[in-house]
Design an enzyme around this catalytic site. Structure first.
Site: not given
Length: 215
Positions: A72, A84, A118
């Site tokens: 992602h 992340d 997220e």
């Protein structure tokens, strides 16, 4: 580029658009056919909806069926998203570049860079409704982050993943991971796109960097 120059890129932000345009340009440079799945993703199980823009890129092989690289490209609003999931996106891009440069491939290649992970894995929720992904994606590797340093290990496998595990263990110089991590991860208050893809019944392996994972 993602974490340093562009920085924090939550879903719906201007920085998110900049990151998407950069990634599309890179994939086209590597010879992929790229499109954007822009849609209102819906997750009735958690009463959530979000406008997402997934990057879907294919590179043809001898077979129409595809092997996927998944990460992602969005981040949380509070940080630059280096681990992340800038790390996973970078690994996916470099693997895509290397694999696309090979003169012949049996399976086609799919690079799926999701948006809105997220915000509750909303991009993945949209991706599994895409007709081309549903038809062509046979197996995939998902690149994520549990920590922000150290080694990347296998920590989860999906349905019918035994052939993938054998291939990975045979091909990786130092295969690392353990099935016990799944039991730990089930009890953490977070999740990854892998859960959505696994729920769609697509075989896959989930990898993440695990160092410096204080929380």
């Amino acid at each position: 580029m993602l974490a340093g120059t562009i920085g924090s890129r939550p879903v719906g932000s201007e920085a998110n658009v900049k990151a998407r345009n950069y990634l599309i340009d890179q994939l086209r440079l590597y010879g992929f056919d790229v499109r954007v799945q822009e849609t209102d993703a819906v997750r009735p199980d958690v009463w959530t909806t979000a406008r997402v823009a997934n990057i879907i890129a294919f590179k043809a092989g001898a077979r129409r069926e595809a092997i996927g690289l998944v990460a992602h490209y969005d981040s949380v609003a509070e940080g630059p998203g280096a681990a992340d999931d800038g790390l996973g996106t970078a690994v996916s891009l470099e693997a895509a570049r290397v694999l696309a440069s090979q003169p012949s491939r049996n399976y086609s290649l799919l690079v799926l860079l999701t948006d809105g992970e997220e915000a509750g894995m909303m991009g993945a929720a949209a991706a599994v409704t895409d007709p081309e992904i549903k038809e062509r994606l046979q197996a995939y590797l998902n690149m994520e982050a549990i920590g922000s340093a150290g080694p990347t290990v296998l920590f989860e496998s999906g349905p019918n993943a035994y052939p993938l595990l054998k291939a990975w263990a045979r091909g990786a110089p130092q295969p690392r991971g353990g099935s016990y991590a799944i039991e730990i991860y089930k009890r953490l208050p977070n999740d990854t796109d892998f859960t959505i893809l696994k729920g769609a019944g697509i075989p896959g392996l989930n990898f993440a960097a695990i160092g410096d994972s204080y929380a």
